[in-house]
Scaffold this motif. Structure first.
Motif, PDB file in Angstrom:
ATOM      1  N   VAL A  38       0.855  -1.178   0.000  1.00 55.78           N
ATOM      2  CA  VAL A  38       0.000   0.000   0.000  1.00 55.78           C
ATOM      3  C   VAL A  38       0.895   1.234   0.000  1.00 55.78           C
ATOM      4  CG1 VAL A  38      -1.801  -1.226   1.292  1.00 55.78           C
ATOM      5  CG2 VAL A  38      -0.124   0.173   2.527  1.00 55.78           C
ATOM      6  N   ILE A  39       0.252   2.396  -0.072  1.00 56.70           N
ATOM      7  CA  ILE A  39       0.969   3.640   0.152  1.00 56.70           C
ATOM      8  C   ILE A  39       0.335   4.339   1.344  1.00 56.70           C
ATOM      9  CG2 ILE A  39       1.551   3.900  -2.279  1.00 56.70           C
ATOM     10  CD1 ILE A  39      -0.541   6.229  -2.271  1.00 56.70           C
ATOM     11  N   THR A  40       1.077   5.253   1.938  1.00 61.31           N
ATOM     12  CA  THR A  40       0.520   5.999   3.059  1.00 61.31           C
ATOM     13  C   THR A  40      -0.694   6.780   2.585  1.00 61.31           C
ATOM     14  OG1 THR A  40       2.121   7.751   2.604  1.00 61.31           O
ATOM     15  CG2 THR A  40       2.694   6.169   4.309  1.00 61.31           C
ATOM     16  N   GLY A  41      -1.745   6.725   3.369  1.00 62.59           N
ATOM     17  CA  GLY A  41      -3.012   7.332   2.991  1.00 62.59           C
ATOM     18  C   GLY A  41      -4.044   6.320   2.546  1.00 62.59           C
ATOM     19  N   GLY A  93       6.453   1.973   6.190  1.00 59.38           N
ATOM     20  CA  GLY A  93       7.183   0.895   6.844  1.00 59.38           C
ATOM     21  C   GLY A  93       6.481  -0.438   6.708  1.00 59.38           C
ATOM     22  N   GLU A  94       6.896  -1.400   7.519  1.00 56.88           N
ATOM     23  CA  GLU A  94       6.352  -2.757   7.451  1.00 56.88           C
ATOM     24  C   GLU A  94       5.494  -3.050   8.676  1.00 56.88           C
ATOM     25  OE1 GLU A  94       8.447  -6.487   5.795  1.00 56.88           O
ATOM     26  OE2 GLU A  94       8.716  -6.627   7.973  1.00 56.88           O
ATOM     27  N   ILE A 110       1.899  -6.037   5.779  1.00 54.18           N
ATOM     28  CA  ILE A 110       1.581  -4.882   4.944  1.00 54.18           C
ATOM     29  C   ILE A 110       2.860  -4.090   4.729  1.00 54.18           C
ATOM     30  CG2 ILE A 110       0.280  -2.723   4.789  1.00 54.18           C
ATOM     31  CD1 ILE A 110      -1.798  -4.010   6.666  1.00 54.18           C
ATOM     32  N   HIS A 111       3.224  -3.895   3.474  1.00 54.73           N
ATOM     33  CA  HIS A 111       4.355  -3.040   3.121  1.00 54.73           C
ATOM     34  C   HIS A 111       3.797  -1.679   2.708  1.00 54.73           C
ATOM     35  CE1 HIS A 111       7.197  -6.366   3.235  1.00 54.73           C
ATOM     36  NE2 HIS A 111       6.377  -7.069   2.489  1.00 54.73           N
ATOM     37  N   ALA A 112       4.122  -0.641   3.460  1.00 54.10           N
ATOM     38  CA  ALA A 112       3.599   0.695   3.191  1.00 54.10           C
ATOM     39  C   ALA A 112       4.705   1.590   2.661  1.00 54.10           C
ATOM     40  CB  ALA A 112       2.988   1.304   4.452  1.00 54.10           C
ATOM     41  N   GLY A 113       4.543   2.081   1.451  1.00 49.85           N
ATOM     42  CA  GLY A 113       5.483   3.022   0.858  1.00 49.85           C
ATOM     43  C   GLY A 113       4.851   4.387   0.721  1.00 49.85           C
TER      44      GLY A 113
END
Length: 315
Positions: A38-41, A93-94, A110-113
């Motif tokens: 995912v991405i932040t937001g 982050g993870e 969840i990997h968040a970029g």
């Protein structure tokens, strides 16, 4: 000229908390998918499809979990009375989470970029009679496998949630993998009934992770303004063809096929129909090759309109 209505619509902004909705299904013994990007937001939504409750936790000193510094831990129970939970990812982050009710532990990551796998720069819907044309553009793509085009027909839009899961996939377009170039996509959604629709794109990467881009505005397919009968398609045909017609009001409709000598060979429709864009199928499997005629009559309040066209069966 046919009336053309152009609707320029914004998809979910990538800077808002509704940038995209990433769905995770909670099965009896696993999360699907178990690894999500995912991405932040973005909003992560867990939906229960299991026969028993699940307690899903991340952070807060829960064994087997980890969370980026500054992120808010979660701990919630999914059951029949509370079948879904949503979490907005605000920190890069993870995230490693578990189901505390299962032994051995069910786990997910969840990997968040901070960048989208696909940068969507435009999402536009155009209606031409009962056809909707969807156009979208990307300014860059990373690991993009495909776009699934999804649609839902809605009644009262005030009662409808755009997080509704009952969208239907109506088509797929292949993505461009990884590319920094601008790419344009187009999809034709044809032969729609009169009504109100919402559309969204499901972008899927090569690891089966996916995010949604919602077309925020409704798309309306109106009622035709006049009685009209189109040419059958395909024509010539063998052995099946489709006949499209338009009726501006509710009324009585008959669709009858004759051979070239005027003998009736098939009655396709005989009854009341709703106003809108209609179509019927004709199968000439049992008929010999040759020219045939179809006649459509429309009756309303004692008045009748009629149209006749020729079609060719070639075997």
């Amino acid at each position: 000229m046919f009336p053309i209505i152009v609707i320029v619509c914004l998809f979910y902004s990538i800077t808002s908390s509704n940038a995209a909705i990433v769905n995770i299904t909670v099965n009896d013994f696993s999360f699907s998918p178990s690894v999500t990007s995912v991405i932040t937001g973005d909003t992560v939504r867990w939906t229960l499809e299991s026969s028993f409750p699940h307690a899903i936790a991340c952070g807060g000193n829960v064994y087997g979990t980890s969370i980026p510094n500054g992120a808010i831990p979660w701990n919630f129970v999914l059951n029949q009375g509370n079948p879904f939970f949503e979490y907005i990812v605000t920190v890069q982050g993870e995230y490693k989470y578990v189901d505390e009710y299962n032994s051995p532990l069910m786990s997910g990551t969840i990997h968040a970029g901070n960048t989208l796998p696909v940068e969507l720069t435009e999402f536009v819907a155009t209606t031409i009679k009962n056809e909707v044309i969807l156009d979208w553009s990307t300014g860059g793509e990373f690991n993009n496998d495909k776009f699934e085009i999804q649609r839902i027909s809605i009644g009262n839009s005030n009662d409808f949630s755009k997080n509704d899961q009952n969208f239907t996939t109506i088509g797929t377009l292949k993505g461009k993998g990884t590319s920094s170039e601008v790419h344009n996509y187009r999809y034709h959604d044809r032969n729609l009934n009169s009504g109100t629709y919402l559309y969204r794109l499901k972008q899927v990467d090569y690891n089966s992770n996916y995010v949604y881009f919602m077309l925020n505005a409704e798309v309306n397919v109106g009622i035709p303004s006049r009685f009209y009968v189109g040419q059958n398609y395909p024509n010539p045909f063998n052995p099946e063809t489709k006949i499209n017609f338009e009726i501006p009001e509710d009324g009585f409709v008959s669709v009858v096929v004759y051979d070239y000598s005027g003998r009736e060979v098939s009655e396709l429709v005989q009854g009341n129909m709703k106003a809108g864009y209609q179509s019927v199928d004709f199968n000439g499997m049992s008929l010999p090759s040759g020219a045939y005629i179809y006649r459509i009559n429309f009756q309303k309040d004692g008045k009748m309109l009629s149209s006749t066209k020729m079609m060719m069966l070639i075997k």
